[in-house]
Design a protein around this motif. Structure first.
Motif, PDB file in Angstrom:
ATOM      1  N   PHE A  14       0.443  -1.252   0.098  1.00  0.00           N
ATOM      2  CA  PHE A  14       0.317   0.578   0.267  1.00  0.00           C
ATOM      3  C   PHE A  14       0.706   1.447   0.378  1.00  0.00           C
ATOM      4  O   PHE A  14       1.633   0.996   0.580  1.00  0.00           O
ATOM      5  CB  PHE A  14      -0.672   0.248   1.214  1.00  0.00           C
ATOM      6  CG  PHE A  14      -2.013  -1.347   1.396  1.00  0.00           C
ATOM      7  CD1 PHE A  14      -3.069  -1.065   0.188  1.00  0.00           C
ATOM      8  CD2 PHE A  14      -1.915  -2.152   2.033  1.00  0.00           C
ATOM      9  CE1 PHE A  14      -3.956  -2.125   0.010  1.00  0.00           C
ATOM     10  CE2 PHE A  14      -3.131  -2.929   2.240  1.00  0.00           C
ATOM     11  CZ  PHE A  14      -3.823  -3.227   1.473  1.00  0.00           C
ATOM     12  N   GLU A  15       0.323   2.354  -0.402  1.00  0.00           N
ATOM     13  CA  GLU A  15       0.708   3.329  -0.439  1.00  0.00           C
ATOM     14  C   GLU A  15       0.887   4.318   0.265  1.00  0.00           C
ATOM     15  O   GLU A  15       1.507   5.107   1.150  1.00  0.00           O
ATOM     16  CB  GLU A  15       0.244   4.366  -2.062  1.00  0.00           C
ATOM     17  CG  GLU A  15       1.404   5.493  -1.830  1.00  0.00           C
ATOM     18  CD  GLU A  15       0.559   6.872  -2.756  1.00  0.00           C
ATOM     19  OE1 GLU A  15       0.861   7.862  -3.188  1.00  0.00           O
ATOM     20  OE2 GLU A  15      -0.445   5.909  -3.592  1.00  0.00           O
ATOM     21  N   HIS A  16      -0.160   3.956   1.276  1.00  0.00           N
ATOM     22  CA  HIS A  16      -0.943   4.525   2.474  1.00  0.00           C
ATOM     23  C   HIS A  16      -0.311   3.628   3.724  1.00  0.00           C
ATOM     24  O   HIS A  16      -0.748   2.280   2.861  1.00  0.00           O
ATOM     25  CB  HIS A  16      -1.957   5.105   3.384  1.00  0.00           C
ATOM     26  CG  HIS A  16      -1.725   6.315   1.536  1.00  0.00           C
ATOM     27  ND1 HIS A  16      -1.045   7.752   1.843  1.00  0.00           N
ATOM     28  CD2 HIS A  16      -2.133   6.659   0.358  1.00  0.00           C
ATOM     29  CE1 HIS A  16      -1.725   8.128   1.438  1.00  0.00           C
ATOM     30  NE2 HIS A  16      -2.519   7.860  -0.065  1.00  0.00           N
ATOM     31  N   PRO A  53      -1.930   1.424   6.811  1.00  0.00           N
ATOM     32  CA  PRO A  53      -2.708   1.338   7.090  1.00  0.00           C
ATOM     33  C   PRO A  53      -2.541   1.350   8.763  1.00  0.00           C
ATOM     34  O   PRO A  53      -1.782   0.136   9.263  1.00  0.00           O
ATOM     35  CB  PRO A  53      -3.843  -0.600   7.058  1.00  0.00           C
ATOM     36  CG  PRO A  53      -2.650  -1.151   5.943  1.00  0.00           C
ATOM     37  CD  PRO A  53      -1.743  -0.143   5.952  1.00  0.00           C
ATOM     38  N   ALA A  88      -6.588   6.360  11.630  1.00  0.00           N
ATOM     39  CA  ALA A  88      -6.556   6.941  10.275  1.00  0.00           C
ATOM     40  C   ALA A  88      -8.126   6.938   9.456  1.00  0.00           C
ATOM     41  O   ALA A  88      -8.211   4.848   9.923  1.00  0.00           O
ATOM     42  CB  ALA A  88      -5.379   6.703   9.317  1.00  0.00           C
ATOM     43  N   LEU A 120      -9.721   4.804   6.331  1.00  0.00           N
ATOM     44  CA  LEU A 120      -9.020   4.604   5.298  1.00  0.00           C
ATOM     45  C   LEU A 120      -9.144   5.023   3.727  1.00  0.00           C
ATOM     46  O   LEU A 120     -10.081   6.046   3.065  1.00  0.00           O
ATOM     47  CB  LEU A 120     -10.361   3.917   5.229  1.00  0.00           C
ATOM     48  CG  LEU A 120     -10.545   2.132   6.214  1.00  0.00           C
ATOM     49  CD1 LEU A 120     -11.637   1.593   5.722  1.00  0.00           C
ATOM     50  CD2 LEU A 120      -9.288   1.666   6.597  1.00  0.00           C
ATOM     51  N   GLN A 121      -7.726   4.573   2.889  1.00  0.00           N
ATOM     52  CA  GLN A 121      -7.992   4.952   2.292  1.00  0.00           C
ATOM     53  C   GLN A 121      -8.571   4.483   1.010  1.00  0.00           C
ATOM     54  O   GLN A 121      -8.848   2.468   1.355  1.00  0.00           O
ATOM     55  CB  GLN A 121      -5.555   5.379   1.526  1.00  0.00           C
ATOM     56  CG  GLN A 121      -4.973   5.945   2.459  1.00  0.00           C
ATOM     57  CD  GLN A 121      -5.390   7.373   2.729  1.00  0.00           C
ATOM     58  OE1 GLN A 121      -5.720   8.020   1.284  1.00  0.00           O
ATOM     59  NE2 GLN A 121      -5.979   8.106   3.766  1.00  0.00           N
ATOM     60  N   SER A 122      -8.202   4.303  -0.584  1.00  0.00           N
ATOM     61  CA  SER A 122      -8.989   4.185  -1.467  1.00  0.00           C
ATOM     62  C   SER A 122      -8.062   2.966  -2.290  1.00  0.00           C
ATOM     63  O   SER A 122      -9.304   2.203  -2.214  1.00  0.00           O
ATOM     64  CB  SER A 122      -8.736   5.077  -3.029  1.00  0.00           C
ATOM     65  OG  SER A 122      -9.542   6.351  -2.613  1.00  0.00           O
ATOM     66  N   GLU A 123      -6.799   2.431  -2.250  1.00  0.00           N
ATOM     67  CA  GLU A 123      -6.381   1.654  -1.533  1.00  0.00           C
ATOM     68  C   GLU A 123      -6.945   0.372  -0.878  1.00  0.00           C
ATOM     69  O   GLU A 123      -6.606  -0.830  -1.114  1.00  0.00           O
ATOM     70  CB  GLU A 123      -4.421   1.783  -1.943  1.00  0.00           C
ATOM     71  CG  GLU A 123      -4.477   2.256  -0.574  1.00  0.00           C
ATOM     72  CD  GLU A 123      -2.684   2.579  -0.644  1.00  0.00           C
ATOM     73  OE1 GLU A 123      -1.928   1.383  -1.833  1.00  0.00           O
ATOM     74  OE2 GLU A 123      -2.524   3.459  -0.466  1.00  0.00           O
ATOM     75  N   HIS A 124      -7.253   0.569   0.045  1.00  0.00           N
ATOM     76  CA  HIS A 124      -7.482   0.072   1.326  1.00  0.00           C
ATOM     77  C   HIS A 124      -9.024  -0.512   1.534  1.00  0.00           C
ATOM     78  O   HIS A 124      -9.419  -1.771   1.228  1.00  0.00           O
ATOM     79  CB  HIS A 124      -6.976   0.764   2.551  1.00  0.00           C
ATOM     80  CG  HIS A 124      -5.640   1.196   3.080  1.00  0.00           C
ATOM     81  ND1 HIS A 124      -5.875   2.401   3.968  1.00  0.00           N
ATOM     82  CD2 HIS A 124      -4.835   0.609   2.711  1.00  0.00           C
ATOM     83  CE1 HIS A 124      -4.900   2.546   3.737  1.00  0.00           C
ATOM     84  NE2 HIS A 124      -4.055   1.867   3.674  1.00  0.00           N
ATOM     85  N   GLU A 125      -9.841   0.462   0.837  1.00  0.00           N
ATOM     86  CA  GLU A 125     -10.785  -0.184   0.378  1.00  0.00           C
ATOM     87  C   GLU A 125     -11.303  -1.239  -0.445  1.00  0.00           C
ATOM     88  O   GLU A 125     -11.589  -1.701  -0.290  1.00  0.00           O
ATOM     89  CB  GLU A 125     -12.199   1.283   0.102  1.00  0.00           C
ATOM     90  CG  GLU A 125     -12.046   2.039   1.604  1.00  0.00           C
ATOM     91  CD  GLU A 125     -12.939   4.011   1.323  1.00  0.00           C
ATOM     92  OE1 GLU A 125     -13.617   3.947   2.176  1.00  0.00           O
ATOM     93  OE2 GLU A 125     -13.649   3.661  -0.042  1.00  0.00           O
ATOM     94  N   CYS A 185     -15.306   1.322  -4.512  1.00  0.00           N
ATOM     95  CA  CYS A 185     -14.708   1.785  -2.986  1.00  0.00           C
ATOM     96  C   CYS A 185     -17.547   2.618  -2.752  1.00  0.00           C
ATOM     97  O   CYS A 185     -17.738   2.009  -2.849  1.00  0.00           O
ATOM     98  CB  CYS A 185     -14.055   2.705  -2.771  1.00  0.00           C
ATOM     99  SG  CYS A 185     -13.085   1.905  -3.214  1.00  0.00           S
TER     100      CYS A 185
END
Lengths: 524, 524
Positions: free
Chosen positions: B364-366, B368, B372, B374-379, B431
């Motif tokens: 992930f770029e961010h 987890p 914090a 949830l970023q789009s990549e997490h979702e 998402c």
């Protein structure tokens, strides 16, 4: 589940995962029994011969009377004007205060009283939302609409106001069904628009918070940054112009959409924010089709809704419970019956003026004169004489010079008196409730009509589509619709809140809207 | 009328009172014959073995091919993606130009071509709205969405945009039926509101034209007269707070209402004006009931609509006809199938963070991190792993400090990590599509939550209802709801235009709305 409950469609309450005896409480021993649970309206219809145990009902305490060993509690949940009567043992009655949200469990038994067939003998009380009875502003006794209007966030809790919410909801659903059955497409025209054509100054402007909306050329300029929109923007006063564009896509369209006027009028008929029901038909032959649609819609609405619980409640309400702010129930019943009548009369404005001028029975304050608008006294007279005080009346073909630029000229102008193919629909006493017209669908005559009314117009034969933001003429796009394939079309608009006033008997439109906005007032 | 026509529900055209061969023309000899008349969608379904004469059809010319003695005309009326093929004799073809609105009368006969089963052999042409083919901006060939977006008044005439209008209409009608079946009351919460609580500056203000909206204390002050409203007013960003008041009247409520954000974002997901579907339930036990409602609603919507003509058209459209701006039809079909699945997974935010942290397959770029957002990549990862890329996934109980003040604390806080009873609903790739929560229904904890977020609050124990205009706290009325009978309640909101994007495959939300408004753009 008992068969009687099943027949009524009263669902058994599923096993409950949590109780609210105290907020966020853990599981409760009484919670795992199967219980009946339904709205108060459903319960009041349910008249079992034998006692039924474990009935659960949610609601708000409307009033409490203390008797020897019981409290008599009137409980409402907004599903009916009539309350449920519950007998709560005094030792269980802690927290049973006017305004409180409670869940009552008990037996549903026939009542010895005459006011209700059954009542709830309560075994368990859960106070889900406590209430400070000393300060609760809604009382069971009559309260004036002016007083209730000072607290729109609490006013919906009064029984009649909850009935008005249900009436609105049923009307929306009925209209949605009607238009779907007629293959009309329901649309969402824009609220923020570029043109203020009809408002002539009585419009609201829109700008981002912190910006200056006063600059007419630039609505929405932030002090340090570029403007949000390229030019001044407004809240729509009517969706008609946009509906015409959509009608060129799918033929017949309608919407129930909020519209806005910044009129500084403080009357029972004015709101700054109100819902308009508007419809537009494409490929229509003449105004007759538009009037047919209007008439069929209102007749279908009244026929479909007349027998519903909420309408029958409104028509049989006791006068006392709702004060003097309502038209008498008989009068309101007559309104519903009028809308259900077949074949509403249609006369021209010119015929109407002749009728008014022939009138000898009544002296008008304003002399009826061809070329002037019809006054309320004239409209009331026409509704009485032409519609017999029962049927709505269409008055058509008004003088061109007192109507909007977009209306199509009447096919047969009467002796140099130019009229347009439009109508006002008048109902007894209330007068105008809807208006419609054929639209000028031809390019050159539309431009001519706009110029006649002093409006800016684009050239007849040149236009660059997509240039709306910068052309300076905010209605160029509307003219554009006539450049490429504009068939004859027409439509109508109806003030939805005004219609609900008419159908409920509420005397002022401010009381048919949950959170009314008008000159000086926008509470909550 | 032939039995075949009757069986199809195709009404005979009534005797016509007027023709439009030339505008406002007098009666025409051919007009008094009885004729069949229906939408193109209906006609295309009608496959009689024998020729049927006197069929009348209205529509817009999409394209014209000149052959030896005939013109082959593609005609559309917005009722179907597929056009009707009409053969017009060359000597009748005057005015048959792309974009023109025409009425064609002829014989409905089986077609020798393979592209259609039947075609119309035209005997009479009426040009109801002429078109200048040289300047008509809509062409049959592919046009980019950017180009079409420059002319929103004409864009609805493209076949796919008319299908989007029908999809929206069907979705509204289906939702109206669904909520009526669940005894929810459809409401009209206000558009102009007193509070900007959630927008934090990204809201629009409202003022009468010609007034100064920049003065924060006085929104709507006319230079010479009193202000229109008593204090600054805004366009609503969410109807939730008002819905909570209405839910205390009739229990369960919903609305499909325009909402507004003045975000200066120029992305495919942002609009300044958009429709929100919001629902609020009263007397609910926990968040599970709110998720059940959301899930049941979306499942009912997809099941009820999946077999309809418009959805099947959208799912079988040829890619060529609509360009690259649409998700592949197979992917869109998968979205519908996903919504129709039973039992959507529900996991907590804390579980989701653990899953994301355990993930080894993807970088992930961010990172987890609990606490914090949830970023789009997490979702996207969660939708893929938890929902299998098919079922929607509820993620619940987010950290209190990243959520709105009005959310109820979760019943069992995990190790000093305070969370609230809320959810985001994630669908594959797209998402978040809906969000909801239980609301803090208790007075003291609500005031505490507001203070924690730095909001102005009224005193705990004193308040004068009806004083909203002058108390200085624009949310006093909302706090008031907790003073008297506030049962546990909760609800959800869903971006309706975003849902239609998802269900149609349209890649940018601007192209699902007829007249989109966003930063810098408000054409027409």
């Amino acid at each position: 589940m008992r068969p009687a409950a099943r027949a009524l469609g009263i669902a058994p309450r599923p096993l409950r995962r949590r109780c609210f005896a105290s907020p966020r409480a853990s599981f409760h021993s009484t919670c795992v029994r199967q219980q009946h649970h339904s709205s108060i309206a459903q319960l009041l219809q349910w008249k079992p011969i034998n006692k039924v145990d474990n009935v659960v009902v949610n609601g708000f305490v409307r009033s409490v009377r203390s008797m020897k060993s019981n409290r008599f509690v009137s409980l409402g949940d907004g599903s009916s004007l009539a309350p449920l009567q519950a007998l709560v043992p005094t030792d269980q009655a802690e927290g049973i205060a006017i305004g409180a949200a409670v869940r009552l469990t008990g037996s549903w038994v026939s009542s010895p009283g005459t006011a209700q067939s059954h009542e709830l003998h309560v075994e368990q009380v859960e106070v889900l939302g406590p209430s400070d009875a000393k300060t609760f502003p809604i009382q069971k006794k009559y309260q004036t609409p002016e007083y209730l209007r000072t607290m729109p966030h609490l006013r919906p809790r009064t029984p009649f106001n909850s009935a008005l919410l249900r009436l609105r909801s049923d009307a929306i659903a009925t209209l949605t069904r009607f238009f779907a059955s007629q293959s009309f497409t329901q649309t969402h025209p824009p609220i923020i628009t570029s043109s203020d054509c009809e408002g002539a100054g009585e419009v609201f402007t829109v700008a981002p918070a912190g910006s200056m909306a006063g600059d007419e050329k630039d609505g929405g300029k932030n002090d340090t940054q570029e403007p949000f929109f390229r030019s001044q923007k407004y809240l729509t006063v009517s969706t008609q112009l946009h509906l015409e564009a959509l009608a060129q896509s799918v033929g017949n369209v309608w919407t129930l959409s909020p519209t806005f006027r910044a009129e500084k009028s403080d009357t029972s008929r004015h709101l700054s924010e109100f819902y308009m029901l508007e419809a537009e038909m494409s490929f229509v032959d003449d105004l007759g089709s538009v009037m047919d649609l209007t008439e069929n819609m209102l007749r279908a609405l009244s026929k479909d809704m007349y027998e519903t619980a909420v309408v029958q409640e409104i028509l049989t309400r006791s006068k006392q419970s709702s004060g003097e702010d309502l038209a008498p129930a008989d009068e309101v019943r007559g309104r519903w019956e009028g809308l259900m009548q077949p074949s509403w009369p249609r006369i021209t404005y010119t015929e109407a003026i002749a009728l008014l001028q022939q009138n000898k029975a009544e002296s008008f304050e304003h002399k009826p004169t061809w070329g002037a608008g019809l006054q309320s006294e004239h409209e009331r007279y026409l509704a009485r004489v032409v519609g017999g005080g029962v049927k709505p009346v269409f008055v058509t073909d008004y003088p061109r010079d007192i109507k909007a630029f977009y209306m199509l000229p009447s096919p047969k102008p009467a002796e140099d008196r130019a009229t347009v193919e439009c109508f006002d629909l008048l109902v007894p006493e209330f007068c105008e409730i809807a208006g419609g017209s054929m639209r000028e669908h031809r390019l050159a005559p539309l431009l001519e009509a706009m110029r006649r009314q002093g409006m800016a117009t684009p050239p007849l034969d040149t236009h660059v589509p997509g240039d709306n933001g910068s052309s300076g003429n905010s209605l160029d796009w509307y003219v554009d619709l006539r450049r490429w394939g504009s068939p004859p079309h027409g439509g109508f608009g109806l003030g939805f809140d005004r219609l609900l006033s008419y159908l409920s008997g509420v005397q002022t439109i401010r009381d048919t809207v949950a959170f009314p906005r008008w000159f000086g007032r926008c509470d909550c």
